[in-house]
Scaffold this active site. Structure first.
Site, mmCIF file in Angstrom:
data_model
loop_
_atom_site.group_PDB
_atom_site.id
_atom_site.type_symbol
_atom_site.label_atom_id
_atom_site.label_comp_id
_atom_site.label_asym_id
_atom_site.label_seq_id
_atom_site.Cartn_x
_atom_site.Cartn_y
_atom_site.Cartn_z
ATOM 1 N N ASP A 126 0.785 -1.245 0.000
ATOM 2 C CA ASP A 126 0.000 0.000 0.000
ATOM 3 C C ASP A 126 0.818 1.297 0.000
ATOM 4 O O ASP A 126 1.788 1.405 0.752
ATOM 5 C CB ASP A 126 -0.843 0.121 1.278
ATOM 6 C CG ASP A 126 -1.561 -1.125 1.647
ATOM 7 O OD1 ASP A 126 -1.500 -2.114 0.897
ATOM 8 O OD2 ASP A 126 -2.203 -1.118 2.713
ATOM 9 N N TRP B 235 6.318 -10.004 1.433
ATOM 10 C CA TRP B 235 5.873 -9.209 2.572
ATOM 11 C C TRP B 235 6.613 -9.649 3.835
ATOM 12 O O TRP B 235 6.776 -10.839 4.087
ATOM 13 C CB TRP B 235 4.363 -9.401 2.750
ATOM 14 C CG TRP B 235 3.755 -8.449 3.728
ATOM 15 C CD1 TRP B 235 3.231 -7.230 3.464
ATOM 16 C CD2 TRP B 235 3.602 -8.656 5.140
ATOM 17 N NE1 TRP B 235 2.771 -6.645 4.613
ATOM 18 C CE2 TRP B 235 2.983 -7.498 5.661
ATOM 19 C CE3 TRP B 235 3.947 -9.683 6.016
ATOM 20 C CZ2 TRP B 235 2.681 -7.358 7.016
ATOM 21 C CZ3 TRP B 235 3.653 -9.535 7.376
ATOM 22 C CH2 TRP B 235 3.018 -8.379 7.849
ATOM 23 N N SER C 227 -0.109 0.283 7.491
ATOM 24 C CA SER C 227 -0.559 1.422 6.693
ATOM 25 C C SER C 227 -1.160 2.557 7.512
ATOM 26 O O SER C 227 -1.693 2.339 8.612
ATOM 27 C CB SER C 227 -1.576 0.955 5.664
ATOM 28 O OG SER C 227 -0.895 0.247 4.657
HETATM 29 C C1 FRU Z 1 -3.656 -3.581 2.957
HETATM 30 C C2 FRU Z 1 -2.974 -4.042 4.241
HETATM 31 C C3 FRU Z 1 -3.359 -3.128 5.388
HETATM 32 C C4 FRU Z 1 -2.196 -3.282 6.327
HETATM 33 C C5 FRU Z 1 -1.033 -3.423 5.380
HETATM 34 C C6 FRU Z 1 0.057 -4.324 5.885
HETATM 35 O O1 FRU Z 1 -3.056 -4.081 1.803
HETATM 36 O O2 FRU Z 1 -3.301 -5.380 4.501
HETATM 37 O O3 FRU Z 1 -4.600 -3.430 5.966
HETATM 38 O O4 FRU Z 1 -2.052 -2.184 7.165
HETATM 39 O O5 FRU Z 1 -1.554 -3.939 4.170
HETATM 40 O O6 FRU Z 1 1.162 -4.319 5.041
#
Ligand code: FRU
Length: 515
Positions: A44, A68, A101
């Site tokens: 994000d 991730w 985020s």
């Molecule tokens: C959205 C999300 C958010 C979270 C972030 C973690 O893509 O899942 O809800 O804060 O990515 O990276």
């Protein structure tokens, strides 16, 4: 098919399915107009803001790898929304927490009191979700920057909001001019609710209301809320509040996507417009690769100025396969910046997205610019030109009633299956067709459709192609499709096809793009 997966399950699935040492040379796929990090994973956009002539983009970033993990806020800066300079990590993860985020507020009048005495530039307040590595609790926290956004210090009084939840995240903070208050939206992801908090000092927050569940609610979780007043095209002075929620699972096309609600916001509570309440779910984008969009914050007052069109960018990817897309050494890109407004449609409203004006500067002189030209002639002219490239803007317009067979712009022709972007008169829909025989990931073997705006007698496409990205803005931006594509790196041609019918094209153009 169960799409409602808990947060950790979504992100921490088995990493890397691709052996990078044997991956093809993917340089051809790297977009030049879209932001990509030099290396590693992004998701994000976070805390976008514009101040003193500079656009700042933060984003979920793993500094150590292409999947991730170890998430903090990466940072890039641009003066033109086209050329981005990557900066050092602005808000890194620590041993105790990751920084999920959130959004940034320019605290111009030092409401928070966090601006150092004598400082000349405003303090920047980054609201983010702390993910506690041990307890897995998600709480809303504050970090602030006194150096113009290069580095952030975690506030000593954290957390701002902690309800002990494992699924409570993505604070979106803005100033509501009419009530003179600050507003924070946070999702309760599994409940599919947006919780509204208000504050006078940007530090102490009280709960004001809850919205949801609503819209697409089956097999999904809610993430990254955004609430904005948008101007209505052609009706100067008229605004409506639009609430956007990114949803993971439960989309029409699978995986993640963006839905929106149109209504009113009085500073405490969002209420659906009665006309819009009867609407089917409204999608911000009909492709599979547009998620968690965020508008650029500005100094308070500017976003709310009548007629002002906010600009937002999303993450071009889909949680269904984000960890498998074959680009390297980067994985993940932001969309083109898009200006937002509303148009009336039927009895309700329709989101309008246009490529931001600043980005139009990337357009180079047209290779073709035809008007009132039979499609067969346009196709021949294009074939004779034999253009090569991976960065294009193309437009195509015809009367709807004249189009009786699919009208298709093929890009990345010449080797392997091209990407087809067009209009299908039988389905009365626009489409991006990214099917190919040996997909690199499951979602790549798909065709995505979006219904035409049936209130007009027109077929109207504006296509932006940039490396691994294709964004289609149809019907003047009322219908948008964004898809990632990974064609054969040797394929770089363009072609037009129209079936055996030969409709007159009111307009057809092809322009190279260069940042
Ligand atoms: C959205 C999300 C958010 C979270 C972030 C973690 O893509 O899942 O809800 O804060 O990515 O990276």
């Amino acid at each position: 098919m169960i799409r409602r997966r808990h947060f950790l399950a979504i992100h921490l699935l088995s990493p890397l399915t691709l052996n990078l040492s044997t991956a093809p040379d993917t340089a051809a796929w790297r977009p030049r107009l879209h932001y990509t990090p030099q290396r590693h994973w992004i998701n994000d956009p976070n805390g976008l803001f514009f101040l003193d002539g500079e656009y700042h983009a933060y984003y979920q970033y793993n500094p150590g790898g292409a999947t991730w993990g170890d998430i903090g806020w990466g940072h890039a800066v641009s003066s033109d929304l086209l050329n981005w300079q990557e900066r050092p990590l602005a808000l890194p993860a620590t041993d105790d927490e990751m920084a999920f985020s959130g959004s940034i507020v320019i605290d111009e009048h030092n409401v928070s009191g966090l601006q150092p005495a004598g400082a000349t530039r405003p303090v920047l307040l980054a609201y983010y979700t702390r993910y506690d590595r041990r307890s897995k609790v998600q709480s809303q926290c504050l970090a602030y920057s006194t150096d113009g956004g290069d580095s952030f210090v975690r506030w000593a009084g954290n957390p701002l909001l902690d309800i002990g939840s494992l699924e409570f995240r993505d604070p979106y903070v803005f100033r509501h001019e009419a009530s003179g208050r600050w507003v924070m939206l946070v999702v309760l992801a599994l409940e599919r609710q947006v919780v509204v908090y208000t504050s006078d000092d940007l530090l102490r927050w009280r709960k004001a209301s809850v919205f949801g569940a609503a819209g697409a609610t089956a097999d999904t979780i809610w993430e990254v809320p955004v609430l904005l007043p948008l101007p209505v095209d052609g009706e100067p002075g008229l605004q409506r509040w639009v609430l956007f929620v990114s949803i993971n699972g439960g989309t029409r096309w699978g995986g993640s996507g963006v839905q929106y609600f149109v209504g009113n916001f009085d500073g405490e509570r969002f209420v659906l417009d009665p006309a819009a309440a009867a609407d089917a779910v409204r999608w911000g984008d009909h492709g599979r690769d547009f998620y968690a969009p965020l508008p650029f914050a500005r100094k308070p007052g500017i976003v709310d100025a009548p007629g002002a069109r906010p600009v937002w960018m999303g993450w071009m990817n889909n949680w269904d396969y984000a960890r498998e897309v074959p680009s390297a050494p980067w994985r993940g890109q932001l969309s083109l910046p898009r200006e937002l407004s509303l148009a009336r449609q039927d009895r309700g409203w329709c989101l309008v997205q246009r490529v931001a004006l600043a980005v139009e500067r990337a357009r180079r002189p047209a290779l073709l610019d035809l008007h009132a030209c039979p499609a067969a002639e346009a196709a021949r002219a294009l074939a004779a030109l034999a253009p090569h490239g991976r960065q294009w803007r193309a437009t195509l317009r015809a009367a709807r009633h004249a189009v009786v067979q699919p009208l298709v712009l093929s890009v990345f022709t010449g080797s392997g299956a091209p990407v087809r972007v067009g209009f299908d008169p039988v389905l009365d829909s626009y489409f991006i067709d990214r099917r190919k025989p040996s997909p690199a990931f499951a979602g790549e073997s798909e065709i995505h459709h979006a219904p035409r705006d049936r209130s007009r007698d027109a077929v109207e496409l504006e296509v932006w192609v940039d490396g691994c990205t294709v964004e289609l803005f149809a019907d003047g931006g009322r219908v948008v499709l964004s898809d990632l594509v990974f064609p054969d790196p040797a394929a770089d041609g363009v072609a037009l096809s129209h079936g055996s019918a030969n409709p007159v094209l009111a307009a057809f153009s092809l322009e190279p793009l260069q940042a």
